[in-house]
Design an enzyme around this catalytic site. Structure first.
Site, PDB file in Angstrom:
ATOM      1  N   ARG A  29      -5.903  -3.088 -13.761  1.00  0.00           N
ATOM      2  CA  ARG A  29      -6.943  -2.048 -13.717  1.00  0.00           C
ATOM      3  C   ARG A  29      -7.809  -2.054 -14.970  1.00  0.00           C
ATOM      4  NH1 ARG A  29      -6.223   2.411 -10.118  1.00  0.00           N
ATOM      5  NH2 ARG A  29      -5.294   1.559  -8.238  1.00  0.00           N
ATOM      6  N   ARG A  33     -11.999   3.456 -14.755  1.00  0.00           N
ATOM      7  CA  ARG A  33     -12.623   4.696 -15.227  1.00  0.00           C
ATOM      8  C   ARG A  33     -12.360   5.065 -16.683  1.00  0.00           C
ATOM      9  NH1 ARG A  33     -11.721   9.104 -10.683  1.00  0.00           N
ATOM     10  NH2 ARG A  33     -10.463   7.444  -9.763  1.00  0.00           N
ATOM     11  N   ARG A  42     -20.247   4.011 -11.855  1.00  0.00           N
ATOM     12  CA  ARG A  42     -19.590   4.798 -10.811  1.00  0.00           C
ATOM     13  C   ARG A  42     -20.380   6.062 -10.454  1.00  0.00           C
ATOM     14  NH1 ARG A  42     -17.482   6.989  -7.400  1.00  0.00           N
ATOM     15  NH2 ARG A  42     -15.296   7.306  -6.850  1.00  0.00           N
ATOM     16  N   ASP A  78     -10.148  -4.030  -4.201  1.00  0.00           N
ATOM     17  CA  ASP A  78      -8.963  -3.198  -3.989  1.00  0.00           C
ATOM     18  C   ASP A  78      -8.034  -3.931  -3.036  1.00  0.00           C
ATOM     19  OD1 ASP A  78      -8.229  -0.180  -4.714  1.00  0.00           O
ATOM     20  OD2 ASP A  78      -7.350  -0.694  -2.777  1.00  0.00           O
ATOM     21  N   TYR A 153       0.487   1.951   3.108  1.00  0.00           N
ATOM     22  CA  TYR A 153      -0.776   2.698   3.137  1.00  0.00           C
ATOM     23  C   TYR A 153      -1.261   2.917   4.568  1.00  0.00           C
ATOM     24  CZ  TYR A 153      -1.376   3.024  -1.858  1.00  0.00           C
ATOM     25  OH  TYR A 153      -1.211   3.372  -3.175  1.00  0.00           O
TER      26      TYR A 153
HETATM   27  O1  CP3 Z   1      -6.998  -4.497 -11.915  1.00  0.00           O
HETATM   28  C1  CP3 Z   1      -8.247  -4.446 -11.839  1.00  0.00           C
HETATM   29  O2  CP3 Z   1      -8.984  -4.160 -12.818  1.00  0.00           O
HETATM   30  C2  CP3 Z   1      -8.920  -4.887 -10.546  1.00  0.00           C
HETATM   31  C3  CP3 Z   1      -9.201  -3.871  -9.624  1.00  0.00           C
HETATM   32  C4  CP3 Z   1      -8.127  -3.167  -8.820  1.00  0.00           C
HETATM   33  C5  CP3 Z   1      -8.329  -1.886  -8.276  1.00  0.00           C
HETATM   34  N1  CP3 Z   1      -7.276  -1.581  -7.469  1.00  0.00           N
HETATM   35  C6  CP3 Z   1      -9.511  -1.066  -8.514  1.00  0.00           C
HETATM   36  C7  CP3 Z   1      -9.471   0.386  -8.220  1.00  0.00           C
HETATM   37  C8  CP3 Z   1      -6.875  -3.604  -8.378  1.00  0.00           C
HETATM   38  C9  CP3 Z   1      -6.135  -4.880  -8.709  1.00  0.00           C
HETATM   39  C10 CP3 Z   1      -6.357  -2.596  -7.512  1.00  0.00           C
HETATM   40  C11 CP3 Z   1      -5.072  -2.720  -6.807  1.00  0.00           C
HETATM   41  C12 CP3 Z   1      -4.558  -1.562  -6.067  1.00  0.00           C
HETATM   42  N2  CP3 Z   1      -5.243  -0.625  -5.359  1.00  0.00           N
HETATM   43  C13 CP3 Z   1      -3.183  -1.311  -5.893  1.00  0.00           C
HETATM   44  C14 CP3 Z   1      -2.068  -2.170  -6.429  1.00  0.00           C
HETATM   45  C15 CP3 Z   1      -1.788  -1.917  -7.851  1.00  0.00           C
HETATM   46  C16 CP3 Z   1      -1.378  -0.518  -8.184  1.00  0.00           C
HETATM   47  O3  CP3 Z   1      -2.113   0.126  -8.924  1.00  0.00           O
HETATM   48  O4  CP3 Z   1      -0.302  -0.113  -7.721  1.00  0.00           O
HETATM   49  C17 CP3 Z   1      -3.058  -0.153  -5.103  1.00  0.00           C
HETATM   50  C18 CP3 Z   1      -1.772   0.514  -4.672  1.00  0.00           C
HETATM   51  C19 CP3 Z   1      -4.369   0.260  -4.755  1.00  0.00           C
HETATM   52  C20 CP3 Z   1      -4.752   1.416  -3.893  1.00  0.00           C
HETATM   53  C21 CP3 Z   1      -5.633   2.380  -4.577  1.00  0.00           C
HETATM   54  N3  CP3 Z   1      -6.946   2.150  -4.921  1.00  0.00           N
HETATM   55  C22 CP3 Z   1      -5.317   3.701  -5.010  1.00  0.00           C
HETATM   56  C23 CP3 Z   1      -3.957   4.346  -4.843  1.00  0.00           C
HETATM   57  C24 CP3 Z   1      -6.483   4.234  -5.587  1.00  0.00           C
HETATM   58  C25 CP3 Z   1      -6.735   5.653  -6.067  1.00  0.00           C
HETATM   59  C26 CP3 Z   1      -6.004   6.079  -7.256  1.00  0.00           C
HETATM   60  C27 CP3 Z   1      -6.635   5.639  -8.535  1.00  0.00           C
HETATM   61  O5  CP3 Z   1      -5.907   5.046  -9.371  1.00  0.00           O
HETATM   62  O6  CP3 Z   1      -7.811   5.936  -8.779  1.00  0.00           O
HETATM   63  C28 CP3 Z   1      -7.464   3.236  -5.575  1.00  0.00           C
HETATM   64  C29 CP3 Z   1      -8.820   3.325  -6.114  1.00  0.00           C
HETATM   65  C30 CP3 Z   1      -9.191   2.336  -7.165  1.00  0.00           C
HETATM   66  N4  CP3 Z   1      -8.928   0.991  -7.125  1.00  0.00           N
HETATM   67  C31 CP3 Z   1      -9.928   2.619  -8.351  1.00  0.00           C
HETATM   68  C32 CP3 Z   1     -10.107   1.385  -9.015  1.00  0.00           C
HETATM   69  C33 CP3 Z   1     -10.854   1.134 -10.285  1.00  0.00           C
HETATM   70  C34 CP3 Z   1     -10.476   3.970  -8.754  1.00  0.00           C
HETATM   71  C35 CP3 Z   1     -11.805   4.104  -8.069  1.00  0.00           C
HETATM   72  C36 CP3 Z   1     -12.754   5.080  -8.702  1.00  0.00           C
HETATM   73  O7  CP3 Z   1     -13.444   4.713  -9.662  1.00  0.00           O
HETATM   74  O8  CP3 Z   1     -12.825   6.192  -8.172  1.00  0.00           O
END
Ligand code: CP3
Length: 346
Positions: A29, A33, A42, A78, A153
């Site tokens: 990640r 943010r 964003r 994602d 999910y």
């Molecule tokens: O790692 C990185 O920088 C690359 C981008 C990336 C995102 N999601 C961007 C994201 C990666 C590799 C993921 C993987 C992901 N997404 C996983 C596996 C890893 C983990 O964290 O367990 C999972 C379970 C998800 C599902 C997901 N996407 C959730 C649960 C959420 C919301 C909660 C949160 O942390 O905000 C997201 C949204 C998401 N994915 C954001 C980002 C940057 C936030 C989006 C925003 O800016 O509102």
């Protein structure tokens, strides 16, 4: 275009089983943010729009690479992105991802359509092309979700506390669960193939919910899909990392998947994992919340992770899970500097 190689990249060197003089670090990640420049983009676009617009996805992928001395990038996307074109579009506007109608019936799983990523997910390939042409020297990681995590999910319809719907499916209709997991594995394999062809130098499979099952069930239900993905990627010759959150007890099965490296969460000691997996490079595993501690503790605990990592066949420094939204960017800068300065003892 020339891609980074183990000779030019410490990250790829470790994954190839070598010991480069610089310990590589990237963080899960890292595009997100906690960065003011991310929040600025964003403000103008939804998360979905950012994922599906190559210029925006490339821009936020590049942001942490401009600000920090990182050894790898990870494409902004994602794990749920490939599910939209399959017929399960998640809504991210309410905070966490949500499905309007969770998938619970066999019919709903059968209706999920396997798609050709070049046609339906071409925006990911385009974003990869933009990033690798701007920073060709930095290895870019492509990624996908592990079938069990994706199935959770889909069946829960979002995040979950007890995972009762996906588990009830496994415990009542195992053959239906197996078919769903296998279909998801096929889609993820295709998606990762496309990302490598588009320019990624490594791939990571995220099994964020690996810790929800008994180890026998993990082996029976989760491992075959991951192994299928790993086998499909093998001919492409890029290193394949498996991130497993929870369930170090599954270590022997994680090795059976064929992954080249394992990324572990912060609850284990990498030296213990290395004893059980002596030939496998390890990635991890600082608790992301340490970055909310004092500077002295960040340095002390990062060095402790490095010393444990020195026991492994190779060590790529990372956090044990994604960096938090509230983390001060300065704390990450300090971590990166600490890791790059650390010298192995022997
Ligand atoms: O790692 C990185 O920088 C690359 C981008 C990336 C995102 N999601 C961007 C994201 C990666 C590799 C993921 C993987 C992901 N997404 C996983 C596996 C890893 C983990 O964290 O367990 C999972 C379970 C998800 C599902 C997901 N996407 C959730 C649960 C959420 C919301 C909660 C949160 O942390 O905000 C997201 C949204 C998401 N994915 C954001 C980002 C940057 C936030 C989006 C925003 O800016 O509102």
């Amino acid at each position: 275009m020339t891609r980074p190689t183990p000779e030019s990249s410490p990250f790829l060197a470790v994954l190839a089983g070598r010991r480069p003089s610089r310990r590589p670090i990237w963080v899960m990640r890292q595009a997100g943010r906690y960065l003011p420049e991310y929040r600025k983009v964003r403000e103008t676009a939804s998360f979905h729009t950012m994922c599906t617009t190559p210029e925006l996805a490339a821009e936020v992928t590049l942001q942490p690479l401009r600000r920090f001395d990182l050894d790898a990038g990870i494409i902004f996307s994602d794990i749920l992105t490939p599910l939209g074109p399959m017929g399960a579009e998640f809504d991210f506007s309410q905070g966490g991802p949500k499905l309007t109608a969770p998938l619970r019936e066999e019919r709903a799983f059968e209706a999920l359509e396997l798609v050709e990523p070049r046609e339906e997910l071409g925006f990911v390939a385009e974003a990869i092309g933009l990033v690798t042409s701007e920073r060709p020297e930095i290895p870019l990681i492509g990624f996908g979700g592990a079938p069990l995590t994706l199935a959770s999910y889909l069946v829960e319809g979002g995040g979950s506390k007890d995972f009762r719907h996906i588990k009830a499916l496994i415990y009542s209709r195992p053959e239906v669960a197996v078919a769903l997991l296998d279909k998801l594995a096929e889609q993820v394999a295709r998606h990762l193939e496309m990302q490598v062809e588009a320019g990624c130098s490594a791939v990571q499979v995220f099994d964020s919910w690996a810790g929800i099952l008994h180890t026998d069930d993990y082996r029976r239900f989760a491992v075959p899909g991951i192994a299928k993905i790993m086998a499909r990627l093998a001919p492409l010759g890029v290193p394949r990392i498996l991130f497993s959150k929870g369930g170090l007890t599954n270590l022997p099965w994680l090795l059976e998947t064929g992954a080249d490296a394992l990324s572990l969460d912060w609850t284990c000691d990498l030296a213990d994992a290395a004893e059980r997996a002596p030939r496998t490079p390890l990635q991890g595993n600082l608790d992301p919340v340490v970055l909310h501690g004092s500077e002295t503790e960040i340095v002390r605990r990062a060095e402790a992770v490095c010393r444990s990592g020195d026991r492994a066949a190779g060590h790529v420094f990372n956090l044990g899970h994604g960096i938090l939204t509230e983390t001060p960017p300065e704390a990450l800068a300090l971590l990166i500097d600490t890791v790059h300065r650390h010298q192995p003892e022997d």
